[in-house]
Design a protein around this motif. Structure first.
Motif, PDB file in Angstrom:
ATOM      1  N   ASN A  40       0.819  -1.212   0.000  1.00 34.38           N
ATOM      2  CA  ASN A  40       0.000   0.000   0.000  1.00 34.38           C
ATOM      3  C   ASN A  40       0.856   1.268   0.000  1.00 34.38           C
ATOM      4  OD1 ASN A  40      -2.680  -0.761  -0.189  1.00 34.38           O
ATOM      5  ND2 ASN A  40      -2.791  -1.356   1.949  1.00 34.38           N
ATOM      6  N   ASP A  44       1.089   4.591  -2.658  1.00 40.25           N
ATOM      7  CA  ASP A  44       1.148   6.024  -2.357  1.00 40.25           C
ATOM      8  C   ASP A  44       2.316   6.670  -3.105  1.00 40.25           C
ATOM      9  OD1 ASP A  44      -0.969   5.927  -0.584  1.00 40.25           O
ATOM     10  OD2 ASP A  44       0.247   6.004   1.231  1.00 40.25           O
TER      11      ASP A  44
ATOM     12  N   CYS B  55      -4.302   6.074  -5.027  1.00 39.44           N
ATOM     13  CA  CYS B  55      -5.470   5.208  -4.924  1.00 39.44           C
ATOM     14  C   CYS B  55      -5.789   4.612  -6.295  1.00 39.44           C
ATOM     15  CB  CYS B  55      -6.682   5.970  -4.399  1.00 39.44           C
ATOM     16  SG  CYS B  55      -8.119   4.905  -4.218  1.00 39.44           S
ATOM     17  N   ARG B 140      -2.050  -0.586   8.214  1.00 36.03           N
ATOM     18  CA  ARG B 140      -2.604  -0.676   6.868  1.00 36.03           C
ATOM     19  C   ARG B 140      -3.575  -1.841   6.800  1.00 36.03           C
ATOM     20  NH1 ARG B 140      -0.279   3.343   3.244  1.00 36.03           N
ATOM     21  NH2 ARG B 140       0.827   4.500   4.831  1.00 36.03           N
ATOM     22  N   THR B 143      -7.133  -1.701   2.146  1.00 40.19           N
ATOM     23  CA  THR B 143      -6.820  -0.612   1.224  1.00 40.19           C
ATOM     24  C   THR B 143      -5.933   0.369   1.993  1.00 40.19           C
ATOM     25  OG1 THR B 143      -8.778   0.610   1.912  1.00 40.19           O
ATOM     26  CG2 THR B 143      -9.026  -0.775  -0.038  1.00 40.19           C
ATOM     27  N   PRO B 144      -5.215   1.277   1.273  1.00 37.90           N
ATOM     28  CA  PRO B 144      -4.324   2.196   1.975  1.00 37.90           C
ATOM     29  C   PRO B 144      -5.060   3.064   3.004  1.00 37.90           C
ATOM     30  CG  PRO B 144      -4.049   2.408  -0.404  1.00 37.90           C
ATOM     31  CD  PRO B 144      -5.177   1.458  -0.181  1.00 37.90           C
TER      32      PRO B 144
END
Lengths: 249, 164
Positions: A40, A44, B55, B140, B143-144
């Motif tokens: 994740n 970013d 995203c 986390r 999803t982020p």
């Protein structure tokens, strides 16, 4: 190249290469939570890369797209700091690389929130919120594993010894940064260095780790000089677009 | 035939039915990412702000919005990305927060600026039993934008939508 374009590439290349290195942990991290966290965070960083490349491409005005910049430049044309291209040796190295990067990235993004360049200011005000979460995680893990078992401490110290010399490249500046500082695009660079020193001194002390004393520093990434790992990273990252240059899906 | 130009409130209502691709329990309007809807001559312009820079749903959201509006008979649509001011979870509507909760995701704390970036400064009530006796497992989640929590009372793990 215009100083603004060079600077945006230095920033975007650094986040792209770290995002690529970080993504390689997907499916390989020691625990599921960290696997997801690395993947994740890589997202970013690659998202931020897109924003840097858009500003670079627009300023340059040659009609190149962010994808062109990522996939159709060669090693010497990449201006990322050498730290982020250091290999995924083990989880300790990946984490230490991330932490040293975060310790620089957060004050850098905070400084850029006051940039006189509108698009850079917008980018920073968005990214800084993500970057705060990045260092929150990496700092926590550095302390937990540094001040952990004998084995985890030894691994973290080995990673710090190996990577510390490369941290200097994050803060290496030349006439490009000087020109942008004069224009108000890049404010507070001296504060970034001080914030990095204060952050790393406090956290590494809490982690019972020792910063190497010889002061040896490796720089050059910001001018296109890279270490032996860089070619392999680009070969893997660029192979599909270079094999099928106009492919769409 | 005169081209149909529905007023922007009607368009917002329609967009309120477009689900977020990753958290389909809430709409893109609930999420607070539809910043503006306006007509520019015969083109409908929709300003959308990304949640996180990276995203992966951003492109899908733009496509979903365009598809939904096309189904309503609008053929000239321009979905624009609006970067500033940066999106904050404070923009998630009260209705959106309730929908998240009903779906099993603890909604973000309000006033993100006070705790953004520090998960340790945020608390999440368990969406299953309501207990505030919870702990963070990982920063986390799926999803982020989410972190993983666990309820110490009912022992259920759950996602918390981090304040940002």
């Amino acid at each position: 190249m215009e100083p603004l374009v060079t600077f945006c590439l230095r920033m975007g290349d650094t986040t792209l290469i770290l995002g690529q290195q970080t993504a390689a942990w997907c499916g390989h991290a020691p625990v599921l939570e960290e696997d997801i966290a690395f993947a994740n965070m890589g997202l970013d960083l690659i998202g931020q890369t897109q924003l840097w490349y858009e500003i670079a491409a627009q300023t340059e005005g040659k009609g190149r797209t962010p994808d062109d910049l990522a996939f159709f430049r060669t090693e010497r044309q990449f201006l990322n700091a050498q730290l982020v291209e250091r290999p995924n040796t083990d989880f300790a190295h990946a984490l230490m690389r991330q932490y040293l990067f975060d310790a620089w990235h957060l004050p850098m993004q905070e400084a850029l929130c006051d940039s006189g360049h509108e698009a850079i200011r917008d980018l920073a005000q968005k990214s800084v919120k993500e970057v705060r979460y990045h260092i929150d995680r990496s700092r926590d893990l550095i302390v937990r594993l540094g001040d952990g078992s004998d084995e985890s401490r030894a691994k973290m110290q080995a990673a710090l010894d190996a990577l510390w010399p490369y941290a200097a490249d994050l803060m290496a500046t030349d006439e490009v940064e000087a020109a942008l500082a004069d224009q108000g695009v890049l404010p507070g660079l001296d504060r970034v260095r001080r914030a990095f020193d204060a952050e790393t001194a406090a956290t590494l002390d809490r982690a019972t780790l020792t910063i190497p004393e010889n002061g040896h520093a490796r720089t050059g990434g910001r001018t296109g000089i890279h270490t032996e790992t860089m070619g392999y990273i680009l070969a893997e990252m660029q192979s599909v677009p270079r094999t099928f240059p106009d492919a769409r899906w | 035939m005169i081209a149909m130009r529905p007023d922007t409130d009607t368009v917002r209502d329609w967009l309120g039915e477009v689900p977020d691709p990753e958290i389909p329990a809430i709409s893109v309007v609930d999420l607070g990412i539809v910043r503006d809807v306006a007509w520019e001559n015969d083109t409908l312009v929709v300003d959308v702000t990304p949640t996180y820079a990276g995203c992966p749903a951003t492109l899908v959201i733009a496509l979903d919005i365009e598809t939904a509006l096309r189904e309503r008979g609008i053929d000239k649509i321009d979905v624009r990305r609006k970067m500033s001011p940066a999106w904050s979870t404070d923009w998630i509507s009260a209705e959106g927060r309730q929908k998240l909760l009903d779906y099993g995701i603890a909604p973000p704390q309000l006033n993100a600026a006070n705790c953004a970036g520090m998960l340790s400064a945020q608390t999440a009530a368990c969406p299953q039993c309501g207990s505030e006796n919870t702990e963070a497992i990982a920063a986390r989640g799926s999803t982020p934008c989410k972190a993983q929590f666990r309820c110490r009372d009912c022992r259920e793990p759950f996602d918390y939508f981090k304040a940002i």
